[in-house]
Enzyme design. Structure first.
Site, mmCIF file in Angstrom:
data_model
loop_
_atom_site.group_PDB
_atom_site.id
_atom_site.type_symbol
_atom_site.label_atom_id
_atom_site.label_comp_id
_atom_site.label_asym_id
_atom_site.label_seq_id
_atom_site.Cartn_x
_atom_site.Cartn_y
_atom_site.Cartn_z
ATOM 1 N NE ARG A 195 -10.505 12.251 4.042
ATOM 2 C CZ ARG A 195 -10.431 10.982 3.664
ATOM 3 N NH1 ARG A 195 -11.172 10.550 2.671
ATOM 4 N NH2 ARG A 195 -9.638 10.147 4.271
ATOM 5 C CG ASN B 176 -1.906 1.093 1.275
ATOM 6 O OD1 ASN B 176 -1.911 1.949 0.392
ATOM 7 N ND2 ASN B 176 -2.739 1.109 2.293
ATOM 8 C CG HIS C 29 -13.167 3.416 2.281
ATOM 9 N ND1 HIS C 29 -13.953 4.398 2.845
ATOM 10 C CD2 HIS C 29 -11.912 3.624 2.730
ATOM 11 C CE1 HIS C 29 -13.204 5.178 3.599
ATOM 12 N NE2 HIS C 29 -11.956 4.732 3.552
ATOM 13 C CD GLU D 56 -9.237 -1.311 3.502
ATOM 14 O OE1 GLU D 56 -8.789 -1.048 4.647
ATOM 15 O OE2 GLU D 56 -9.559 -0.439 2.693
#
Ligand code: ADP
Length: 398
Positions: free
Chosen positions: A241, A7, A180, A385
């Site tokens: 955010r 990642n 996501h 993930e």
């Protein structure tokens, strides 16, 4: 079969080496400060923890260090890099071209690089990391790209188009993409498999709630709508955010405060959300404890996010004609029973009712928290993930 999952960010490279025969994590770590100086943190499945500084001028040196730490010294978990059968790369943006995970070729890397307008902070370093990985591991080690956007590519046009002039969709690919996706796919598919239900007829809402948060409607096993949009800024409020606002707020503030587009983007992405509302912290745990101590704006931030999640669940129930399962995941979704209680309160009219004892009981594993007689099952399902990326990699390289 051992798979290395990567990642990559602009200055970091997270990795996990997974033995896919038993899904055990052999080692994981993070190379940070790439292009600045260099720091690696490495942990093995057997409990060895290491951290040391070493220069990482580019991602290539970081990959070389990953190989070194995996094969030599006290953090060693394999004898030879050839034991790594394949590398799976997380990719932020696959545009409209990549609807599923894909074996990486030079053309795929060039495509990922060329989507830089859509993912300016992630796609270029991810493409660079793939090139660096290839140069260190050699062409005989297959690589697979797993896109955060691909699970959402099944959304119908009416869900992903905005009301802006159609020419901007044609010219700049302005539309909702969603993010996501690897987590939403993992959690919804895992639920379907674990419960042995027929995907056909299932109406699932997945709430992935972490520092970044998104909510997805999954009908018949496929995504039909999601809360994040053209970028991961849309949807509910997050750590820093803003989530969705009236777009006029952006032009209004730019005019009033004399802000450039970059400065405005910085405010919306890094200074808003929990941090902006509370003035205290972007971390949900801090806000929950501060709100218990009477901090009014920390409580307001908690109230806002819970109200917004509730509204998304209601709107997705409307979009799907009901809801058969509600799944919570991510750091907040998995750990905050208080948030889950408040989100589910008042949703009995769509079949959602929690068993509060189960909701408060923390297991760290898949865990049903709805009342036995509720028509909609509610579960906490820890996301993974990296495992999803490794599984796709194995599936694609055979
Ligand atoms: P990321 O999006 O970076 O992967 P995570 O999924 O790890 O983030 O989620 C991090 C968030 O989870 C933080 O805001 C953290 O405060 C929150 N969190 C972790 N444990 C709890 C808890 N017990 N109660 C509330 N929030 C929690």
């Amino acid at each position: 079969m051992k798979v290395l999952v990567i990642n990559a960010g602009s200055s970091s490279l997270k990795y996990q080496l997974i033995d896919m025969d038993n899904e055990n994590v052999l080692a994981k770590g993070n190379c940070e400060r790439i292009g600045v100086d260099g720091l690696i943190t490495h942990k093995t499945g057997s409990g060895v923890k290491m951290q040391y500084e070493t220069p990482f001028p580019t991602h290539k040196e970081a990959f070389m260090e990953v190989v070194h730490v995996l094969t030599e010294g006290e953090g060693k978990v394999i004898d030879d890099v050839k034991e790594i059968s394949a590398v799976g790369h997380r990719v932020l943006h696959g545009s409209e071209k990549y609807k599923v995970s894909t074996v990486i070729t030079d053309e795929v890397i060039d495509d990922i690089d060329s989507f830089r307008d859509l993912g300016p902070l992630h796609n270029p370093p991810q493409a660079a990391a793939m090139r660096a990985c290839r140069s260190v591991f050699g062409p005989e080690t297959p690589m697979v790209a797993v896109f955060d956007t691909s699970f959402h590519q099944t959304m119908p046009e009416k869900a992903y188009m905005y009301g802006t002039p159609y020419e901007y969709y044609e010219k700049y690919h302005i539309r909702k993409y969603g993010f996501h996706g690897t987590s939403h796919r993992f959690v919804s598919q895992h639920y379907i498999e674990m419960r042995g239900i027929d995907p056909k007829g299932s109406k699932i809402v997945v709430c992935h709630l972490g520092n970044g948060s998104s909510i997805t409607a999954v009908r018949d096993g496929a995504c039909i709508d999601t809360s994040m949009g053209f970028t991961p800024l849309d949807g509910i409020i997050m750590g820093t955010r803003s989530g969705a606002v009236d777009p006029s707020v952006v032009t209004f503030l730019m005019n009033k405060e004399g802000l450039t587009p970059d400065q405005m983007s910085d405010i919306m992405n890094k200074k808003s959300g929990f941090l902006g509302i509370s003035g205290l912290s972007s971390d949900a745990r801090d806000l929950v404890s501060a709100s218990h101590e009477g901090h009014a704006r920390a409580k307001l931030a908690c109230d806002i996010v819970r109200y917004q999640i509730k509204k998304y669940i209601g709107s997705y129930a409307a979009a799907m004609g009901g809801i058969t399962a509600l799944l919570f995941t991510g750091g907040i979704g998995e750990n905050s029973d208080e948030l889950r209680t408040e989100v589910c309160e008042g949703l009995e009219f769509i079949g959602i009712r929690l068993d509060e004892n189960e909701n408060r009981h923390k297991t760290g594993e898949d865990h049903k928290i709805s009342a036995a007689d509720a028509s909609c099952e509610v579960w906490v399902i820890p996301t993974n993930e990296e495992l999803a990326i490794a599984k796709d990699t194995v599936a694609l390289i055979g």
